[in-house]
Design a protein around this motif. Structure first.
Motif, PDB file in Angstrom:
ATOM      1  N   SER A 207       0.850  -1.193   0.000  1.00  0.00           N
ATOM      2  CA  SER A 207       0.000   0.000   0.000  1.00  0.00           C
ATOM      3  C   SER A 207       0.881   1.237   0.000  1.00  0.00           C
ATOM      4  O   SER A 207       2.095   1.157   0.223  1.00  0.00           O
ATOM      5  N   SER A 208       0.283   2.390  -0.242  1.00  0.00           N
ATOM      6  CA  SER A 208       1.065   3.620  -0.373  1.00  0.00           C
ATOM      7  C   SER A 208       1.645   4.095   0.942  1.00  0.00           C
ATOM      8  O   SER A 208       2.610   4.849   0.967  1.00  0.00           O
ATOM      9  N   GLY A 209       1.074   3.669   2.066  1.00  0.00           N
ATOM     10  CA  GLY A 209       1.612   4.067   3.360  1.00  0.00           C
ATOM     11  C   GLY A 209       1.393   5.530   3.692  1.00  0.00           C
ATOM     12  O   GLY A 209       2.251   6.172   4.292  1.00  0.00           O
ATOM     13  N   THR A 597       3.586   6.891  -5.296  1.00  0.00           N
ATOM     14  CA  THR A 597       2.482   6.986  -6.260  1.00  0.00           C
ATOM     15  C   THR A 597       1.827   8.366  -6.202  1.00  0.00           C
ATOM     16  O   THR A 597       0.718   8.556  -6.671  1.00  0.00           O
ATOM     17  N   ARG A 598       2.527   9.336  -5.582  1.00  0.00           N
ATOM     18  CA  ARG A 598       2.174  10.756  -5.582  1.00  0.00           C
ATOM     19  C   ARG A 598       0.916  11.078  -4.784  1.00  0.00           C
ATOM     20  O   ARG A 598       0.211  12.030  -5.075  1.00  0.00           O
ATOM     21  N   LYS A 599       0.643  10.310  -3.732  1.00  0.00           N
ATOM     22  CA  LYS A 599      -0.442  10.648  -2.820  1.00  0.00           C
ATOM     23  C   LYS A 599       0.124  11.473  -1.666  1.00  0.00           C
ATOM     24  O   LYS A 599       1.220  11.196  -1.166  1.00  0.00           O
ATOM     25  N   LEU A 600      -0.640  12.477  -1.233  1.00  0.00           N
ATOM     26  CA  LEU A 600      -0.158  13.356  -0.173  1.00  0.00           C
ATOM     27  C   LEU A 600      -0.051  12.626   1.156  1.00  0.00           C
ATOM     28  O   LEU A 600      -0.929  11.843   1.524  1.00  0.00           O
ATOM     29  N   ARG A 601       1.024  12.905   1.879  1.00  0.00           N
ATOM     30  CA  ARG A 601       1.131  12.492   3.278  1.00  0.00           C
ATOM     31  C   ARG A 601       0.804  13.732   4.108  1.00  0.00           C
ATOM     32  O   ARG A 601       1.662  14.565   4.404  1.00  0.00           O
ATOM     33  N   ARG A 602      -0.465  13.852   4.471  1.00  0.00           N
ATOM     34  CA  ARG A 602      -0.955  15.099   5.063  1.00  0.00           C
ATOM     35  C   ARG A 602      -0.285  15.413   6.397  1.00  0.00           C
ATOM     36  O   ARG A 602       0.020  16.577   6.686  1.00  0.00           O
ATOM     37  N   ASN A 603      -0.096  14.385   7.197  1.00  0.00           N
ATOM     38  CA  ASN A 603       0.523  14.643   8.498  1.00  0.00           C
ATOM     39  C   ASN A 603       1.912  15.247   8.336  1.00  0.00           C
ATOM     40  O   ASN A 603       2.281  16.188   9.052  1.00  0.00           O
ATOM     41  N   THR A 604       2.678  14.716   7.395  1.00  0.00           N
ATOM     42  CA  THR A 604       4.019  15.245   7.154  1.00  0.00           C
ATOM     43  C   THR A 604       3.956  16.677   6.653  1.00  0.00           C
ATOM     44  O   THR A 604       4.712  17.550   7.108  1.00  0.00           O
TER      45      THR A 604
END
Length: 650
Positions: A207-209, A597-604
């Motif tokens: 998964s993207s994690g 896969t270019r999904k945002l890591r919002r917390n970061t």
């Protein structure tokens, strides 16, 4: 069981399912070697020349590779790490692992060591397959850090002559040893074809994690073969397709839509010389099936527009005039209308003068089936390619469903849906608005993670985590992630990704993070598209020396303001972006801001840019931001940037 005589050893058989189709990818490989042995299986551009191998030769090499891998210590149930760009030998190694009832676990080729350690923690991989010296170095670092992998096999030997590490061997040497073993053990090939089972894991993806450690997602042979047969029965794949292998090998789209479809549909898999030549080589391949992410379609449209603006005045006028009419015609067709005789004539002339030459130039002249998925595609981009005669459609799926859940069909295409369930798939929406899926392509659970498996799979249904609805025509509308539904301070519900996708419909915005949970209003951190905005600036005589400088130009601030204002016009008043700041750089996977896969890591993002976010809500017109940078020697430094903050006028 069906018989096949191949070049290797004795007569082999392949297992078939109840429907008479191959039960595993290895069974499909054996079927292809027997029934379509002279057809081209893989075609790779190497040193400027397209090199071809037919199904018999591919089967022969994969069997030899399996014989060598077994001697190298790969056993049933073990993982095999694969890292590198698309190369025939890497695909062969994946299938060779399946012959041993082991499974490949491909990794994105640009991952740093920390992510490589995480990506290889499942399945105790004893063997790693590397494309070249760069990837060999990463696997050697992995071994130093974790003790895995014991054997490292490489495809491209350049730069590796002086290496003297234990367990390091070229794939050429492995195949040579495998052939010698096959000559000594004539019954080996039959075992390699007969022993793999439909319940075996065919590949372990991750998964993207975005919210934690990536989960291992094992796709079993029956998931992949069942999903592809469903898709084929629904008309999304045809026998003997021309496929184009350029997507990251660690993405489900490549394994299923390239390697899996190549086996099950006896297709030809075409591989570009390298990532830098993907678009050039695409023109020579002209695949019949083409899959690209929304951003790739956007970039292709931008290249067309930029190229036409640099053309002669007559060609530019012809293109703009014809395409404006073509888009209008496509809108009419999608709304259920029919073209008048005069419109049909003009459309035919447009095809002769503009559409067909442009399709051929892009390499999509034979693309009878073209798809996009992963996130929403902009209306302008979608209409442009369909108007061009490329019957682009949207599909929906996740790694957990082999990416095969729903897709649009010609004559049933809508701008805001992803189509109906594929044959053999069921979709329903639960009381919370979550999309649930049941299909033979749905995995049994996550690798060595019973808790996550129990949450995701209940009562035979996969809980996708996506919010959606079924429209009046039975088509699925995907709204975003259920977990991303948040509220403003006034209680308005929204999904940031829904707004972000619409902002990214603009060619001038590459990435964006919408902020507003628990706040009085929405704001945004914007990453401009350097190529598109750079070209826009050059046309207007606006000078710049870097991404950072270009992003802060007043004219660029105004340009992005227009984009935000346009999207605001489609939003309710309480969910309009009121202020934004153009970031000095793009979000970067190496900085942990987005996934591979270019999904945002919002917390970061919210942690890294906390001071910028506070400035967005303070009323300031600019803020000083200390940007951390990493040097090649591993040291870190700080660069101070002044970032402008813009109001979005109604």
């Amino acid at each position: 069981m069906t018989a096949v005589s191949g070049r290797i050893g004795e007569v082999a058989h392949w297992p078939v399912a109840a429907n008479g189709e191959p039960a595993t990818l290895i069974a499909a490989l054996a079927r292809n070697a027997a029934e379509f042995g002279d057809r081209v299986a893989f075609r790779e551009r190497r040193y400027g020349i397209w090199q071809e191998q037919d199904w018999r030769a591919v089967f022969d090499e994969i069997a030899a590779m399996a014989a060598g891998l077994e001697e190298a210590g790969l056993v049933a149930g073990a993982a095999m790490t694969v890292i590198g760009d698309n190369r025939p030998r890497l695909y062969y190694a994946m299938l060779a692992a399946n012959m041993l009832r082991a499974f490949p676990s491909p990794v994105f080729p640009d991952v740093p060591l920390e992510e490589l350690i995480v990506a290889t923690r499942h399945g105790a991989p004893p063997v790693g397959i590397a494309e070249d010296q760069e990837q060999v170095d990463k696997l050697l670092q992995l071994r130093d850090a974790t003790g895995r992998v014991a054997t490292i096999l490489y495809d491209d030997e350049r730069g590796l002559d002086g290496y003297d590490q234990p367990g390091l061997m070229s794939l050429d040497e492995l195949v040579k040893k495998g052939r010698e073993r096959l000559a000594r053990e004539p019954g080996l090939v039959r075992r390699f074809v007969d022993e793999p089972q439909a319940d075996d894991i065919s590949v372990l993806l991750h998964s993207s994690g975005t919210t934690g450690l990536p989960k291992g997602i094992p796709l079993r042979h029956r998931n992949v073969t069942g999903g592809l047969l469903n898709a084929g029965a629904s008309g999304y794949f045809h026998k003997h397709e021309e496929l184009y292998a350029y997507l990251p090998t660690a993405w489900v789209g490549d394994f299923v839509f390239t390697l899996g479809a190549g086996m099950m549909m006896a297709a030809t898999i075409n591989i570009p010389e390298r990532q830098e030549t993907v678009m050039r080589d695409l023109r020579e391949v002209s695949p019949t099936f083409y899959l690209a992410a929304p951003r790739a379609w956007d970039q292709m449209l931008t290249r067309v527009q930029v190229g036409m603006k640099n053309s002669t005045p007559f060609k530019r006028w012809l293109f703009e005039t014809v395409m404006e009419r073509a888009v209008a015609y496509e809108r009419k067709r999608l709304s259920g209308g029919s073209l008048t005789p005069s419109e049909k004539l003009l459309d035919a002339v447009g095809n002769l003068l503009v559409y067909a030459p442009l399709r051929d130039h892009l390499g999509l002249g034979r693309a009878e089936r073209a798809f996009t998925g992963g996130e929403a595609l902009g209306e302008d981009t979608f209409l442009f390619f369909r108007a061009l005669g490329i019957k682009l459609k949207q599909f929906y799926g996740q790694t957990e469903t082999c990416a095969l859940t729903a897709a649009q069909t010609e004559g049933q295409v809508k701008l805001h849906t992803v189509g109906r369930p594929m044959q053999g798939s069921e979709i329903r929406i639960d009381d919370s608005g979550e999309i649930l899926v049941r299909s033979s392509s749905v995995v049994d659970g996550y690798y060595d993670d019973p808790e996550s498996s129990a949450k995701a799979l209940a009562d035979g249904w996969l809980h996708t985590g996506d919010a959606g609805r079924i429209d009046e025509d039975g088509q699925l509308v995907v709204l975003g992630r259920v977990s991303e539904v948040v509220r403003t301070a006034s209680g308005e519900r929204y999904i940031p990704n829904f707004i972000e996708n619409r902002l990214k419909f603009s060619p001038y915005i590459r990435n964006v993070a919408v902020i507003g949970a628990g706040r009085d209003e929405l704001t945004a951190i914007v990453c401009i598209d350097f190529d598109a905005v750079g070209h826009w600036a050059e046309e207007r005589g606006i000078s710049y020396t870097s991404y950072a400088e270009l992003s802060q130009k007043p004219e660029v601030q105004a340009l992005i303001g227009q984009v935000v204002r346009h999207v605001n016009g489609t939003q309710p008043d309480g969910l309009r972006v009121r202020r934004f700041s153009n970031l000095h750089k793009d979000f970067d996977a190496d900085d942990g801001e987005i996934t591979r896969t270019r999904k945002l890591r919002r917390n970061t993002i919210e942690t890294t840019y906390a001071s910028l976010i506070e400035a967005l809500y303070s009323g300031a017109t600019e803020t000083v931001f200390d940007a951390t940078i990493a040097y090649e020697n591993g040291e870190r430094g700080v660069i101070r940037r002044t970032l402008k903050i813009s109001e979005v006028l109604a």
